[in-house]
Design an enzyme around this catalytic site. Structure first.
Site, PDB file in Angstrom:
ATOM      1  N   ALA A 115      -5.028  -0.625  -3.358  1.00 49.49           N
ATOM      2  CA  ALA A 115      -3.782   0.152  -3.316  1.00 49.49           C
ATOM      3  C   ALA A 115      -3.680   1.149  -4.455  1.00 49.49           C
ATOM      4  O   ALA A 115      -3.073   2.220  -4.298  1.00 49.49           O
ATOM      5  CB  ALA A 115      -2.574  -0.795  -3.338  1.00 49.49           C
ATOM      6  N   TYR A 120       0.814  -1.217   0.000  1.00 50.68           N
ATOM      7  CA  TYR A 120       0.000   0.000   0.000  1.00 50.68           C
ATOM      8  C   TYR A 120       0.850   1.271   0.000  1.00 50.68           C
ATOM      9  O   TYR A 120       0.528   2.250  -0.657  1.00 50.68           O
ATOM     10  CB  TYR A 120      -0.902   0.034   1.241  1.00 50.68           C
ATOM     11  CG  TYR A 120      -2.090  -0.873   1.179  1.00 50.68           C
ATOM     12  CD1 TYR A 120      -3.120  -0.652   0.271  1.00 50.68           C
ATOM     13  CD2 TYR A 120      -2.205  -1.964   2.042  1.00 50.68           C
ATOM     14  CE1 TYR A 120      -4.225  -1.479   0.225  1.00 50.68           C
ATOM     15  CE2 TYR A 120      -3.311  -2.796   2.005  1.00 50.68           C
ATOM     16  CZ  TYR A 120      -4.319  -2.548   1.097  1.00 50.68           C
ATOM     17  OH  TYR A 120      -5.405  -3.378   1.051  1.00 50.68           O
ATOM     18  N   SER A 145      -1.684  -5.877  -7.427  1.00 49.87           N
ATOM     19  CA  SER A 145      -1.729  -4.830  -6.411  1.00 49.87           C
ATOM     20  C   SER A 145      -2.348  -5.373  -5.139  1.00 49.87           C
ATOM     21  O   SER A 145      -3.134  -6.328  -5.164  1.00 49.87           O
ATOM     22  CB  SER A 145      -2.572  -3.646  -6.899  1.00 49.87           C
ATOM     23  OG  SER A 145      -3.957  -3.960  -6.833  1.00 49.87           O
ATOM     24  N   ASP A 146      -2.018  -4.766  -4.016  1.00 49.58           N
ATOM     25  CA  ASP A 146      -2.801  -5.021  -2.813  1.00 49.58           C
ATOM     26  C   ASP A 146      -4.190  -4.425  -3.032  1.00 49.58           C
ATOM     27  O   ASP A 146      -4.400  -3.578  -3.910  1.00 49.58           O
ATOM     28  CB  ASP A 146      -2.130  -4.425  -1.581  1.00 49.58           C
ATOM     29  CG  ASP A 146      -2.485  -5.184  -0.307  1.00 49.58           C
ATOM     30  OD1 ASP A 146      -3.512  -5.890  -0.304  1.00 49.58           O
ATOM     31  OD2 ASP A 146      -1.749  -5.083   0.684  1.00 49.58           O
ATOM     32  N   CYS A 147      -5.134  -4.857  -2.242  1.00 48.93           N
ATOM     33  CA  CYS A 147      -6.537  -4.540  -2.528  1.00 48.93           C
ATOM     34  C   CYS A 147      -6.849  -3.082  -2.186  1.00 48.93           C
ATOM     35  O   CYS A 147      -6.796  -2.684  -1.022  1.00 48.93           O
ATOM     36  CB  CYS A 147      -7.435  -5.489  -1.776  1.00 48.93           C
ATOM     37  SG  CYS A 147      -7.142  -7.203  -2.269  1.00 48.93           S
TER      38      CYS A 147
END
Length: 717
Positions: free
Chosen positions: A250, A215, A246-248
């Protein structure tokens, strides 16, 4: 030959993927770049959701074996064993996937792309998500990460069993409360020395299929849109050929949190252009507009899709079922008796004996009539499982495990003792409303087991459901609420006391170290944790876990939480003394080392190989974790660092040989420019069952052996 090394098969998949992408419209392409991809019926593509979790078992998708949390698995210091555990996880993952496909369920948490392991460095014990990691050391994290990846992905020459994902690249370890806007400022030396090695190992040794971005920003640039990380280092320096996710949420942070872009379209373009192939979230829906307006070249979009479809082909989900051996794994493999047995083994191996004054442990069942079990974590399922967990068909809390073990022969009396962090159990009760009960149980008991600590509601991810305690990070290292008062009351009873700590991180338990005769760190030990703990308490198992993190005396000795410099952090850079050092853990048996030898006394390009014989000189079978620490004798260098591990399982009187090869890079250190250098001078290697620090020596009463080496010339590695 594994699929990871089968370059010809991978080339075939990539050729197929390119042909598939060439048939897609722009709109269809864009829809395939988010985690919940729709079907493309005209091309025979089924819907697929990329988001699944398997941190310590298949998570969030119904019944599965709930293994010890990652930090507990790290305490085994055993790369081969964690591969065995991860192999079991992927077996259940395949079994569940096969069932869900047959029943038409293609939703979230039902796929084969597992967003694990978390190989971030647990640099500060206050970080809430630290229990998802393998601890504070880059070498240990690398070894455990590689073992986990291999277990998840399997060893078939044509297909991945499942796809692992190393997360979250990089320089990510809190604070949780500001992670969507935080900028981690880090120098190249710390970046390469501490924060990147585990990712590099997962890529180059484990051949991990996916890497997830973090993030936060690094030095002002968001990790999920960071060309230095995702292109220069990941693909350029390391040769990564998988896909980046990607992170969720982000990518939304680029404009909403970091304020580095003005619109969702700009954020999506920044991430895609800089190497992020897949968006957990929905920002990539704006790529259609971004391509049309010239912000993203459609060739880059095609490249991302080739990476993604190649992954699905490696998994065999686009092939006929009879071609893939993993499609034959039946649902009956889930939660089988063999899985439960492995889970209990993992829990037992992960527990760390921190203190055993006067040989109180193991306990003698025949000498006891009544055992008191007290504490908010004693009968708590939540304290068994950590986060990112599945659902077990049966849980054994500490209280239940002890009751089951002792049966009708010994009475077990229980008290919750106190709330985990409030000052009363009952909402309208008085403060400390279980103290009388605590004292009553102590009066009736021959021995008391006190189970204190934390759970994932007190340390966890920012935004975790039901986390009423804070943003996920710990405010300090103390026992929350009234736990310390309960512990003091039990000790004041003058009965023998065993303290069991269930937590995913280090706690400052100086008072306990001074006043409690026996202490066990149980982590979040999984669904079988209570049975494993009972077997350890009563000597059916010999403790063998080692600490993957430093236990500090208190948080005031730590730098500011937001400071990402490694100065004064972890055993590698701290100048003070630990309460319990990294690599420390006691046993019920004893081990004697013969003189260690090396094949040479100079460090060359081939490195050095060290041999040492170890004998079990006690009366119980046990496991010794032989640890090798390298110290470079030059001003300004880190403390001795773990660079080699060998696990020996020995019966009483049995002798075994530990063989540890230290490559040249084990003696190298990174420069301020991020270059790995071997510099002319002197180095030493410590060999033993612990680190070479004075505190470990005092706690164990054992010495380590020291071997001296010359580094004859400078070398860039």
């Amino acid at each position: 030959m594994d699929i990871a090394k089968n370059q010809e098969k991978t080339r075939q998949y990539r050729t197929r993927a390119r042909a598939l992408v060439a048939q897609m419209t722009l709109e269809e392409k864009v829809e395939q770049t988010v985690n919940d991809t729709p079907a493309v019926e005209r091309l025979g593509l089924k819907a697929y959701n990329w988001w699944n979790e398997a941190l310590h078992g298949v998570a969030r998708a119904g019944v599965a074996t709930v293994f010890p949390q990652a930090i507990g698995l790290a305490a085994t210091f055993d790369e081969d064993f964690i591969e065995q555990v991860a192999d079991a996880v992927s077996t259940e993952g395949r079994a569940k996937f096969n069932l869900h496909q047959a029943k038409g369920d293609r939703g979230i948490y039902k796929g084969l792309t597992f967003w694990s392991p978390n190989v971030n460095i647990f640099r500060d014990p206050r970080w809430g998500r630290g229990h998802e990691t393998f601890g504070e050391d880059p070498y240990l994290t690398s070894r455990m990460g590689v073992g986990f990846v291999k277990g998840i992905q399997g060893h078939d020459e044509n297909y991945l069993k499942a796809a692992a994902c190393a997360k979250h690249i990089a320089v990510h370890s809190g604070p949780e409360g500001i992670r969507h806007s935080f900028d981690a400022v880090v120098g190249k030396q710390d970046l390469y020395e501490t924060y990147l090695p585990a990712f590099q190992a997962c890529v180059q040794e484990g051949h991990v299929e996916a890497v997830m971005g973090a993030y936060n920003c690094i030095n002002g640039v968001p990790c999920c849109g960071n060309s230095m990380l995702l292109q220069d280092i990941l693909r350029g320096e390391w040769g990564f050929e998988g896909h980046v996710v990607s992170d969720c949420g982000a990518i939304e942070d680029f404009h909403a949190g970091h304020h580095l872009t003005d619109t969702p379209m700009e954020s999506a373009a920044m991430a895609m252009n800089n190497g992020c192939d897949l968006n957990c979230g929905h920002m990539y829906h704006f790529l259609k507009q971004a391509v049309k307006e010239g912000l993203v070249d459609e060739n880059r979009l095609d490249e991302a899709l080739v990476n993604l479809f190649t992954a699905r082909m490696k998994l065999g989900v686009l092939d006929r079922e009879e071609e893939n051996p993993y499609d034959k794994i039946p649902y009956s493999a889930v939660d089988s008796s063999s899985m439960q047995a492995l889970n209990r083994e993992a829990a037992a191996r992960s527990m760390v004996l921190l203190k055993n004054e006067g040989g109180l442990l193991p306990l003698d069942k025949s000498s006891l009539k009544t055992v008191g079990v007290i504490g908010p974590n004693a009968n708590s399922r939540k304290a068994l499982v950590g986060n990112y967990e599945g659902t077990a068909s049966r849980y054994w809390t500490i209280s239940e495990g002890i009751q089951e073990y002792l049966g009708e022969e010994v009475r077990v009396m229980f008290s919750e003792g106190c709330h985990l962090y409030r000052d009363r159990v009952e909402t309208i009760g008085d403060r400390n409303d279980r103290m009388a009960e605590v004292k009553g149980v102590c009066d009736c008991s021959d021995l008391v087991v006190v189970c204190l600590g934390l759970d994932a509601g007190l340390e966890g991810e920012q935004g975790d459901a039901n986390n009423e305690y804070g943003s996920g990070d710990k405010p300090d290292l103390g026992l929350p609420g009234l736990q310390q008062e309960v512990l003091k009351a039990v000790v004041d009873s003058k009965k023998p006391v065993v303290l069991v700590l269930l937590s995913g991180s280090a706690l400052g338990v100086d008072w306990a170290q001074d006043h409690v005769p026996a202490i066990i760190q149980g982590w979040y030990p999984g669904a079988q944790g209570g049975m494993a703990l009972a077997e350890l308490l009563f000597g059916d198992r010999c403790p063998e876990g080692k600490l993957p993190v430093t236990f500090y005396h208190a948080d005031h000795v730590l730098p500011d939480f937001t400071d990402y410099s490694m100065k004064e952090r972890t055993y590698r850079y701290m100048t003070g003394e630990a309460l319990y050092p990294f690599g420390y853990g006691l046993s019920y048996t004893t081990f004697a080392y013969k003189k260690a030898t090396a094949d040479k006394d100079q460090v060359t390009e081939e490195g050095v190989t060290i041999r040492v014989s170890v004998k079990n000189t006690g009366a119980r079978a046990g496991a010794e974790t032989v640890q090798a620490y390298v110290k470079i004798h030059r001003e300004g260098t880190p403390n001795a660092q773990l660079k080699g591990i060998c696990k020996l399982r020995l019966s009483p009187g049995e002798e075994g040989e530990a063989l540890i090869h230290l490559p040249a890079r084990a003696f190298g250190l990174y420069s301020q420019e991020g270059k790995l250098l071997l510099q002319k001078g002197r180095a030493s290697v410590s060999i033993g069952g612990q680190g070479p620090d004075p505190r470990s020596r005092r706690l164990t009463g054992q010495e380590v052996q020291l071997l001296e080496f010359e580094i004859p010339q400078d070398m860039t590695l």
